[in-house]
Design a protein around this motif. Structure first.
Motif, mmCIF file in Angstrom:
data_model
loop_
_atom_site.group_PDB
_atom_site.id
_atom_site.type_symbol
_atom_site.label_atom_id
_atom_site.label_comp_id
_atom_site.label_asym_id
_atom_site.label_seq_id
_atom_site.Cartn_x
_atom_site.Cartn_y
_atom_site.Cartn_z
ATOM 1 N N SER A 1 0.832 -1.208 0.000
ATOM 2 C CA SER A 1 0.000 0.000 0.000
ATOM 3 C C SER A 1 0.861 1.250 0.000
ATOM 4 O O SER A 1 0.565 2.222 -0.700
ATOM 5 C CB SER A 1 -0.931 0.000 1.214
ATOM 6 O OG SER A 1 -1.775 -1.123 1.173
ATOM 7 N N GLN A 2 1.938 1.230 0.776
ATOM 8 C CA GLN A 2 2.823 2.394 0.867
ATOM 9 C C GLN A 2 3.432 2.718 -0.499
ATOM 10 O O GLN A 2 3.469 3.871 -0.913
ATOM 11 C CB GLN A 2 3.925 2.134 1.888
ATOM 12 C CG GLN A 2 4.884 3.285 2.054
ATOM 13 C CD GLN A 2 5.953 2.983 3.079
ATOM 14 O OE1 GLN A 2 6.102 1.866 3.557
ATOM 15 N NE2 GLN A 2 6.724 3.991 3.420
ATOM 16 N N MET A 3 3.898 1.705 -1.215
ATOM 17 C CA MET A 3 4.505 1.938 -2.524
ATOM 18 C C MET A 3 3.446 2.346 -3.546
ATOM 19 O O MET A 3 3.639 3.284 -4.314
ATOM 20 C CB MET A 3 5.242 0.680 -2.999
ATOM 21 C CG MET A 3 6.199 0.914 -4.157
ATOM 22 S SD MET A 3 5.494 0.865 -5.804
ATOM 23 C CE MET A 3 5.082 -0.838 -5.967
ATOM 24 N N ASN A 4 2.307 1.645 -3.553
ATOM 25 C CA ASN A 4 1.250 1.924 -4.525
ATOM 26 C C ASN A 4 0.707 3.346 -4.375
ATOM 27 O O ASN A 4 0.456 4.027 -5.363
ATOM 28 C CB ASN A 4 0.118 0.909 -4.369
ATOM 29 C CG ASN A 4 -0.938 1.046 -5.437
ATOM 30 O OD1 ASN A 4 -0.655 1.266 -6.599
ATOM 31 N ND2 ASN A 4 -2.180 0.928 -5.026
ATOM 32 N N ARG A 5 0.559 3.786 -3.143
ATOM 33 C CA ARG A 5 -0.015 5.114 -2.887
ATOM 34 C C ARG A 5 1.055 6.200 -2.771
ATOM 35 O O ARG A 5 0.735 7.374 -2.607
ATOM 36 C CB ARG A 5 -0.832 5.070 -1.596
ATOM 37 C CG ARG A 5 -1.972 4.077 -1.683
ATOM 38 C CD ARG A 5 -2.662 3.883 -0.365
ATOM 39 N NE ARG A 5 -3.482 2.672 -0.395
ATOM 40 C CZ ARG A 5 -4.267 2.295 0.577
ATOM 41 N NH1 ARG A 5 -4.342 3.020 1.684
ATOM 42 N NH2 ARG A 5 -4.966 1.186 0.482
ATOM 43 N N GLY A 6 2.315 5.784 -2.846
ATOM 44 C CA GLY A 6 3.430 6.728 -2.738
ATOM 45 C C GLY A 6 4.187 6.857 -4.043
ATOM 46 O O GLY A 6 3.787 7.574 -4.953
ATOM 47 N N ALA A 7 5.297 6.107 -4.149
ATOM 48 C CA ALA A 7 6.195 6.233 -5.310
ATOM 49 C C ALA A 7 5.503 5.866 -6.623
ATOM 50 O O ALA A 7 5.684 6.561 -7.630
ATOM 51 C CB ALA A 7 7.429 5.352 -5.110
ATOM 52 N N SER B 1 11.346 1.010 -8.058
ATOM 53 C CA SER B 1 10.675 1.206 -6.777
ATOM 54 C C SER B 1 10.493 -0.135 -6.100
ATOM 55 O O SER B 1 9.677 -0.942 -6.496
ATOM 56 C CB SER B 1 9.302 1.873 -7.011
ATOM 57 O OG SER B 1 8.671 2.081 -5.784
ATOM 58 N N LYS C 1 2.271 5.969 -7.361
ATOM 59 C CA LYS C 1 1.308 7.033 -7.680
ATOM 60 C C LYS C 1 2.041 8.269 -8.202
ATOM 61 O O LYS C 1 1.572 8.939 -9.128
ATOM 62 C CB LYS C 1 0.480 7.387 -6.454
ATOM 63 C CG LYS C 1 -0.547 8.463 -6.726
ATOM 64 C CD LYS C 1 -1.368 8.790 -5.496
ATOM 65 C CE LYS C 1 -2.358 9.893 -5.812
ATOM 66 N NZ LYS C 1 -3.073 10.336 -4.623
ATOM 67 N N ALA C 2 3.197 8.568 -7.616
ATOM 68 C CA ALA C 2 3.969 9.733 -8.061
ATOM 69 C C ALA C 2 4.381 9.583 -9.522
ATOM 70 O O ALA C 2 4.330 10.560 -10.282
ATOM 71 C CB ALA C 2 5.200 9.932 -7.172
#
Length: 118
Positions: free
Chosen positions: A45-51, A116, A53-54
């Protein structure tokens, strides 16, 4: 390995889309196909909604001002400790995801994003 279930993943993972629907604009069939399980893999979730998504936002911003080439994929390793979804969904969890965004023509290409890991 194709997934055999469309249910949510859990365990701190999202159903991550490799190609987001909003990058396909006027191609209705392709937009629908982005929700096929062949385009969806477990992403933390952290990667999907962070890097991740960026990188999608970078594409959204730059595609309106210049030509882009977007390439992406997964790195499959041998880490069974993160394969929570083999039994329930029939899909292994990639060790990492990568994406390269090239802006401009062949003469002036400059990558904007890269690897990522989870």
């Amino acid at each position: 390995m194709p997934a055999n279930s469309a249910k949510a993943y859990g365990h701190g993972y999202d159903r991550g889309h490799q190609v987001p629907a909003n990058h396909l604009d006027d191609f209705q069939t392709a937009i629908k196909q982005t929700n096929f399980m062949t385009n969806i893999l477990p992403q933390t979730s952290q990667m999907n909604r962070g890097a991740w998504k960026a990188t999608e936002e970078i594409v959204e911003c730059y595609r309106d001002i210049d030509e882009l080439l977007v390439l992406g994929g997964t790195i499959w390793g041998n880490n069974p400790s993160i394969d929570f979804f083999l039994q329930s969904h029939g899909v292994a969890t990639p060790d990492a995801f990568w994406k390269v965004i090239v802006r401009g023509t062949v003469r002036m290409n400059a990558p904007l994003a890269g690897l990522s890991e989870h």
